[in-house]
Design a protein around this motif. Structure first.
Motif, PDB file in Angstrom:
ATOM      1  N   LEU A  87       0.829  -1.205   0.000  1.00 29.54           N
ATOM      2  CA  LEU A  87       0.000   0.000   0.000  1.00 29.54           C
ATOM      3  C   LEU A  87       0.865   1.257   0.000  1.00 29.54           C
ATOM      4  O   LEU A  87       1.920   1.306   0.633  1.00 29.54           O
ATOM      5  CB  LEU A  87      -0.921   0.004   1.215  1.00 29.54           C
ATOM      6  N   LYS A  88       0.382   2.269  -0.684  1.00 28.18           N
ATOM      7  CA  LYS A  88       1.114   3.526  -0.781  1.00 28.18           C
ATOM      8  C   LYS A  88       0.738   4.464   0.353  1.00 28.18           C
ATOM      9  O   LYS A  88      -0.302   4.309   1.000  1.00 28.18           O
ATOM     10  CB  LYS A  88       0.835   4.193  -2.130  1.00 28.18           C
ATOM     11  N   ALA A  89       1.587   5.445   0.584  1.00 29.20           N
ATOM     12  CA  ALA A  89       1.318   6.452   1.615  1.00 29.20           C
ATOM     13  C   ALA A  89      -0.024   7.123   1.333  1.00 29.20           C
ATOM     14  O   ALA A  89      -0.343   7.468   0.186  1.00 29.20           O
ATOM     15  CB  ALA A  89       2.431   7.492   1.633  1.00 29.20           C
ATOM     16  N   ALA A  90      -0.808   7.306   2.390  1.00 28.97           N
ATOM     17  CA  ALA A  90      -2.151   7.847   2.217  1.00 28.97           C
ATOM     18  C   ALA A  90      -2.219   9.355   2.356  1.00 28.97           C
ATOM     19  O   ALA A  90      -3.124   9.993   1.812  1.00 28.97           O
ATOM     20  CB  ALA A  90      -3.098   7.207   3.234  1.00 28.97           C
ATOM     21  N   PHE A  91      -1.259   9.967   3.037  1.00 26.65           N
ATOM     22  CA  PHE A  91      -1.373  11.389   3.359  1.00 26.65           C
ATOM     23  C   PHE A  91      -0.179  12.196   2.852  1.00 26.65           C
ATOM     24  O   PHE A  91      -0.342  13.075   2.013  1.00 26.65           O
ATOM     25  CB  PHE A  91      -1.553  11.571   4.867  1.00 26.65           C
ATOM     26  N   ILE A  92       0.999  11.917   3.360  1.00 30.28           N
ATOM     27  CA  ILE A  92       2.191  12.643   2.907  1.00 30.28           C
ATOM     28  C   ILE A  92       2.866  11.788   1.839  1.00 30.28           C
ATOM     29  O   ILE A  92       3.497  10.785   2.138  1.00 30.28           O
ATOM     30  CB  ILE A  92       3.152  12.933   4.077  1.00 30.28           C
ATOM     31  N   LYS A  93       2.688  12.185   0.601  1.00 33.68           N
ATOM     32  CA  LYS A  93       3.161  11.378  -0.514  1.00 33.68           C
ATOM     33  C   LYS A  93       4.418  11.990  -1.117  1.00 33.68           C
ATOM     34  O   LYS A  93       4.528  13.213  -1.221  1.00 33.68           O
ATOM     35  CB  LYS A  93       2.053  11.269  -1.567  1.00 33.68           C
ATOM     36  N   PRO A  94       5.404  11.159  -1.466  1.00 32.30           N
ATOM     37  CA  PRO A  94       5.374   9.695  -1.478  1.00 32.30           C
ATOM     38  C   PRO A  94       6.024   9.048  -0.261  1.00 32.30           C
ATOM     39  O   PRO A  94       6.071   7.826  -0.172  1.00 32.30           O
ATOM     40  CB  PRO A  94       6.190   9.366  -2.729  1.00 32.30           C
ATOM     41  N   HIS A  95       6.568   9.854   0.652  1.00 29.57           N
ATOM     42  CA  HIS A  95       7.440   9.287   1.681  1.00 29.57           C
ATOM     43  C   HIS A  95       6.782   9.106   3.044  1.00 29.57           C
ATOM     44  O   HIS A  95       7.454   8.759   4.008  1.00 29.57           O
ATOM     45  CB  HIS A  95       8.696  10.160   1.832  1.00 29.57           C
ATOM     46  N   GLY A  96       5.490   9.351   3.163  1.00 27.69           N
ATOM     47  CA  GLY A  96       4.834   9.131   4.435  1.00 27.69           C
ATOM     48  C   GLY A  96       4.750   7.657   4.777  1.00 27.69           C
ATOM     49  O   GLY A  96       4.932   6.784   3.911  1.00 27.69           O
ATOM     50  N   THR A  97       4.460   7.370   6.029  1.00 30.24           N
ATOM     51  CA  THR A  97       4.400   5.976   6.473  1.00 30.24           C
ATOM     52  C   THR A  97       2.990   5.556   6.902  1.00 30.24           C
ATOM     53  O   THR A  97       2.762   4.392   7.233  1.00 30.24           O
ATOM     54  CB  THR A  97       5.361   5.755   7.657  1.00 30.24           C
ATOM     55  N   ILE A  98       2.045   6.491   6.910  1.00 30.72           N
ATOM     56  CA  ILE A  98       0.661   6.167   7.259  1.00 30.72           C
ATOM     57  C   ILE A  98      -0.061   5.673   6.010  1.00 30.72           C
ATOM     58  O   ILE A  98      -0.075   6.359   4.982  1.00 30.72           O
ATOM     59  CB  ILE A  98      -0.086   7.395   7.818  1.00 30.72           C
ATOM     60  N   THR A  99      -0.655   4.482   6.099  1.00 30.88           N
ATOM     61  CA  THR A  99      -1.400   3.907   4.978  1.00 30.88           C
ATOM     62  C   THR A  99      -2.779   3.481   5.457  1.00 30.88           C
ATOM     63  O   THR A  99      -3.078   3.505   6.656  1.00 30.88           O
ATOM     64  CB  THR A  99      -0.678   2.673   4.406  1.00 30.88           C
ATOM     65  N   ALA A 100      -3.601   3.046   4.520  1.00 28.61           N
ATOM     66  CA  ALA A 100      -4.928   2.550   4.884  1.00 28.61           C
ATOM     67  C   ALA A 100      -4.826   1.321   5.774  1.00 28.61           C
ATOM     68  O   ALA A 100      -5.720   1.060   6.595  1.00 28.61           O
ATOM     69  CB  ALA A 100      -5.720   2.215   3.619  1.00 28.61           C
TER      70      ALA A 100
END
Length: 467
Positions: free
Chosen positions: A285-298
């Protein structure tokens, strides 16, 4: 090459001061005071029973209902579970966050729908994700002050249908139109309004009014500040789903009441968001909020959920008079608040030492921990903050850290990441689960803690009732 965490720091615009200080919170040691029995504050307040509807992903089986339908069902389920006489219940208070305008006092509408007397007062409170915590402590206040001997507290959230408004200029135009006479004048008002290029719709945003940030963005910033990696978050989320699945299969989630939804063939009997996966699948899954380097995902966030909860609270004297054997005492509780930007989700870290101190307990006295899981990273950040003398001294004005909860006692039946998080209903689930776990695990004290939007938090001590 910069690490993903350092990249996230750059893209998340973390406060340099807070990031520097958070980095110093990763290791320290200390001791706490010896235990003593919590203060009862005069009258003993007891949890007789707590129930909830199954928590379902928004947009699924409950999608054609209304919030008061869920709240009414929780109330009816509680009445059936306890067999309490409705005339013995002197007050009903419910929490909710996003209100349905047609039933703004959902506590009143639900209680009337559940068959309570028109003379039974009911009101609704809102305090973000700890709204039903506030409902419970409001009930405790009524009981402790002698205003009532039996109260029902609960909460509801219905994210399948949120109120979407016209833009402000269109709303103003509609109000003026009612006062404007003549078709030509009305058309002139319409043309003038449209020429101003108004926003046509306003959709509720899960964002902080004071900062403009969505909670997921704040969670990403918090994880960057405390150096919490993506793999740590995914592993914790997998833990939550695995434990919730195990607890559900074992029948431990006994607070769930069946719900026969009108027009649906099968009765809903369990939560539908519990889905154990694998680290390999979650990592895709890709980052949900801070893209592309965030760590929070769905996968490592709680999901939008529909559901309701309710619990019966009484003075101990009244409960025994009516022949009940309570599940737990509700002891000390606290509310805290802090910076809604850098520390939006750190409510448990601030509430835990404060409520333990009020109760005269230390961390080792706690048999059961039930913390709200908004995000896996939020839980891990709180654990790191709680295990830091530096954080305690520089941010909490305390002489030493409170320490990290023993994970062998922590959220053992899953949490909001897996069970679901109807904003207004989660608090009652936490307290009911804590009481049920104390009985199942033969413990004495539980600590419930939660964060909420606005940078606020809650902590409560629950004590097992003598069996």
């Amino acid at each position: 090459m910069a690490s993903p965490v350092l990249k996230a720091v750059k893209y998340a615009n973390v406060s340099k001061t807070f990031f520097r200080d958070a980095a110093r919170c990763l290791s320290t040691t200390s001791a706490l005071q010896s235990p003593r029995r919590p203060k009862s504050g005069g009258k003993n307040i007891v949890l007789v029973e707590g129930v909830r509807t199954p928590f379902l992903l928004s947009g699924t089986t409950y999608k054609d209902l209304m919030p008061h339908d869920l709240a009414r069902t929780a109330l009816k389920g509680l009445l059936k579970r306890t067999n309490v006489n409705k005339t013995d219940v002197e007050y009903v208070v419910f929490g909710t966050v996003i209100q349905e305008v047609n039933t703004s006092n959902v506590a009143r509408e639900a209680s009337l729908g559940a068959g309570f007397s028109q003379k039974t007062p009911a009101h609704t409170v809102t305090q973000a994700c700890i709204s039903s915590n506030q409902a419970m402590t409001t009930g405790i206040g009524l009981l402790a002050s002698g205003q009532a001997d039996a109260v029902i507290a609960g909460g509801v959230e219905f994210m399948s249908d949120v109120p979407i408004r016209w833009g402000r200029k269109l709303r103003q135009m509609a109000l003026k139109m009612n006062r404007t006479k003549g078709l030509q004048n009305q058309l002139s008002l319409l043309i003038k309004t449209l020429a101003s290029k108004p926003a046509f719709l306003e959709i509720p945003a899960v964002a902080e009014f004071s900062t403009g940030e969505v909670m997921g963005h704040s969670a990403d910033r918090l994880c960057a500040a405390f150096g919490i990696s993506r793999i740590e978050q995914d592993e914790y989320a997998l833990r939550s789903h695995s434990k919730a699945f195990w607890a559900s299969e074992k029948g431990l989630l006994s607070d769930v009441i069946p719900y026969k939804v009108p027009g649906v063939a099968d009765t809903v009997v369990k939560d539908n968001g519990i889905r154990p996966s694998s680290i390999e699948q979650m990592s895709k899954l890709k980052a949900a909020f801070i893209k592309p380097h965030g760590t929070i995902t769905a996968a490592n966030s709680s999901f939008l959920t529909d559901g309701a909860s309710a619990c019966l609270l009484m003075t101990e004297e009244k409960a025994l008079e009516l022949g009940y054997k309570p599940r737990a005492y509700l002891r000390e509780f606290v509310y805290v608040s802090q910076d809604p930007k850098d520390q939006l989700l750190l409510g448990p870290a601030y509430a835990t030492p404060k409520v333990l101190e009020r109760a005269g307990l230390k961390m080792s006295d706690i048999s059961v921990f039930e913390f709200h899981e908004a995000f896996a990273g939020q839980i891990l950040a709180n654990l790191k903050a709680m295990d830091s003398d530096y954080f305690a001294k520089n941010y909490m004005n305390r002489t030493e850290k409170v320490g990290t909860p023993d994970l062998s006692k922590f959220n053992l039946w899953g949490g909001s990441l897996s069970i679901g998080h109807p904003f207004g209903a989660t608090g009652v689930r936490l307290v009911t689960t804590a009481a049920n776990r104390l009985i199942d695990e033969d413990g004495q004290y539980a600590l419930v803690a939660a964060c909420a939007a606005g940078g606020i938090g809650h902590g409560m001590i629950v004590e097992r009732y003598p069996q």
